[in-house]
Scaffold this active site. Structure first.
Site, PDB file in Angstrom:
ATOM      1  N   LYS A 101       0.869  -1.173   0.000  1.00  0.00           N
ATOM      2  CA  LYS A 101       0.000   0.000   0.000  1.00  0.00           C
ATOM      3  C   LYS A 101       0.907   1.225   0.000  1.00  0.00           C
ATOM      4  CE  LYS A 101      -2.876   2.847   2.943  1.00  0.00           C
ATOM      5  NZ  LYS A 101      -3.736   2.972   4.129  1.00  0.00           N
ATOM      6  N   GLY A 162      -8.326   8.658   9.813  1.00  0.00           N
ATOM      7  CA  GLY A 162      -8.592   8.692  11.253  1.00  0.00           C
ATOM      8  C   GLY A 162      -9.648   9.695  11.681  1.00  0.00           C
ATOM      9  N   ALA A 188      -9.777   5.333   4.115  1.00  0.00           N
ATOM     10  CA  ALA A 188      -9.765   6.460   5.066  1.00  0.00           C
ATOM     11  C   ALA A 188     -11.077   7.224   5.077  1.00  0.00           C
ATOM     12  CB  ALA A 188      -8.639   7.438   4.793  1.00  0.00           C
ATOM     13  N   GLY A 189     -11.509   7.527   6.294  1.00  0.00           N
ATOM     14  CA  GLY A 189     -12.665   8.385   6.492  1.00  0.00           C
ATOM     15  C   GLY A 189     -13.875   7.713   7.112  1.00  0.00           C
ATOM     16  N   ASN A 210      -9.153   1.348   9.562  1.00  0.00           N
ATOM     17  CA  ASN A 210      -8.387   0.991  10.757  1.00  0.00           C
ATOM     18  C   ASN A 210      -9.028   1.611  12.003  1.00  0.00           C
ATOM     19  OD1 ASN A 210      -4.818   0.725  11.435  1.00  0.00           O
ATOM     20  ND2 ASN A 210      -6.460   0.751  12.907  1.00  0.00           N
ATOM     21  N   THR A 211      -9.014   2.968  12.051  1.00  0.00           N
ATOM     22  CA  THR A 211      -9.445   3.661  13.261  1.00  0.00           C
ATOM     23  C   THR A 211     -10.903   3.381  13.621  1.00  0.00           C
ATOM     24  OG1 THR A 211      -7.882   5.368  12.626  1.00  0.00           O
ATOM     25  CG2 THR A 211      -9.401   5.920  14.393  1.00  0.00           C
TER      26      THR A 211
END
Lengths: 259, 66
Positions: A101, A162, A188-189, A210-211
């Site tokens: 990535k 995040g 992301a987001g 992830n987050t």
């Protein structure tokens, strides 16, 4: 199941890709990854802590390379050179593994991609035989360029890394999806399950997060929620949603109403 | 001799190899990648790769990330 996600020639039955950062423990991380049903897990490449790592548990003892397709990332890299160097180290670390990535960041406040440096790094990595999944801006033109350069998946952000703000750019994502010949993965987001479902309903091929899982009060339960949201969103996309109308349309027949 | 390992000085008796360095750092058997003066050295040749005073070494591993 025939509806598989194919990346660099390998078929995956799950369209959810998860990270391995920000967890309370390796054990919690492993449990969340299991609950998410993900088959691809991102990892970061960092210096060993001299004097502290001897005898310490290792992420890869919990997120096992035999069990998951590991996706080493270049998070934290602000130049093409550092990102390329990180990918080369990852390839050595993971015994010739070429799926990476790529992310080249522009600034620490937004963690927005530096798209010029990203394009530059992509050219070098593709030439060196890497299979590049690229984190990028939601600009349809740049996404197309990255596809043309040979990326195996293009991964635009939906909101800052995040942030948990959800899909803030659905028309851009839609345009990117419509133009694409490689998998488009929102990276992301996403903040909660409905965000993941929206991304999939737009026709994205997958979501990387992830987050949203790691920072949930109960990460393992959220991982399970995300698994279901991805499946629900995908099925809704394949089913084809009803058109939106401004006024009501009765579900029960008009004929035979009493009185 | 003194090597620069991950940006820190690291003393090591001469002569030494990358394998000796990994051993001295108590990292034997860990999944690592090593860059020696900017060049990645495959694990298979650590034992044959001599290190010299002031060499720059980076030793990395996989950690959690998104």
């Amino acid at each position: 199941m025939s509806d598989v996600l194919t990346i660099a020639g390998k078929a995956y039955s799950s369209r959810l890709l998860v990270g391995s950062g920000k967890y309370a423990s390796f054990a919690q991380n492993a449990e969340a990854a299991e609950a998410s049903g993900a088959e691809i897990v991102t990892v970061a490449i960092r210096r060993v802590n001299l004097g502290q790592d001897a005898g310490a548990p290792n992420l890869l003892d919990f997120i096992k390379p035999e069990r998951y397709t590991l996706l080493p990332n270049t998070a934290g890299c602000y130049t093409a050179e550092d990102a390329i160097r990180t990918c080369r180290l990852a390839r050595e670390l993971l015994d010739g593994h070429t799926l990476v990535k790529l992310e080249v960041l522009g600034d620490p406040k937004t963690l927005y991609p530096d798209i010029t440096a990203t394009l530059e790094a992509t050219k070098v990595l593709v030439k060196e035989g890497f299979e590049v999944m690229v984190y990028c801006t939601d600009d349809p033109i740049q996404c197309k360029r990255l596809e043309e350069l040979g990326c195996v998946a293009v991964m635009p952000l939906a909101a800052p890394i995040g942030s948990g703000l959800g899909i803030q750019n659905r028309y851009n994502i839609l345009t990117i999806v419509e133009n694409a010949k490689v998998p488009i993965i929102v990276d992301a987001g996403v903040g909660t399950a409905s965000d993941a479902a929206i991304a999939m309903e737009l026709g994205c091929d997958g979501v990387l997060m992830n987050t949203a899982i790691a920072e949930a009060k109960n990460p393992v339960l959220m991982a399970s929620a995300m698994r279901h949201a991805i499946i629900a969103g995908r099925e809704a996309f394949l089913a084809g949603r009803m058109p939106m109308r401004r006024y009501a349309s009765a579900s029960s027949p008009i004929a035979g109403v009493i009185g | 001799m003194t090597l620069q390992v991950n940006g820190q000085p690291q003393a090591l008796p001469e002569p030494a190899t990358l394998e000796g360095l990994v051993d001295a750092l108590d990292l034997t058997g860990k999944r690592l990648a090593i860059e020696h003066n900017g060049q990645i050295i495959p694990r298979s040749v650590w034992a044959q790769t001599a290190v010299a005073d002031e060499d720059r070494i980076e030793i990395v591993k996989a950690i959690g990330g998104g």
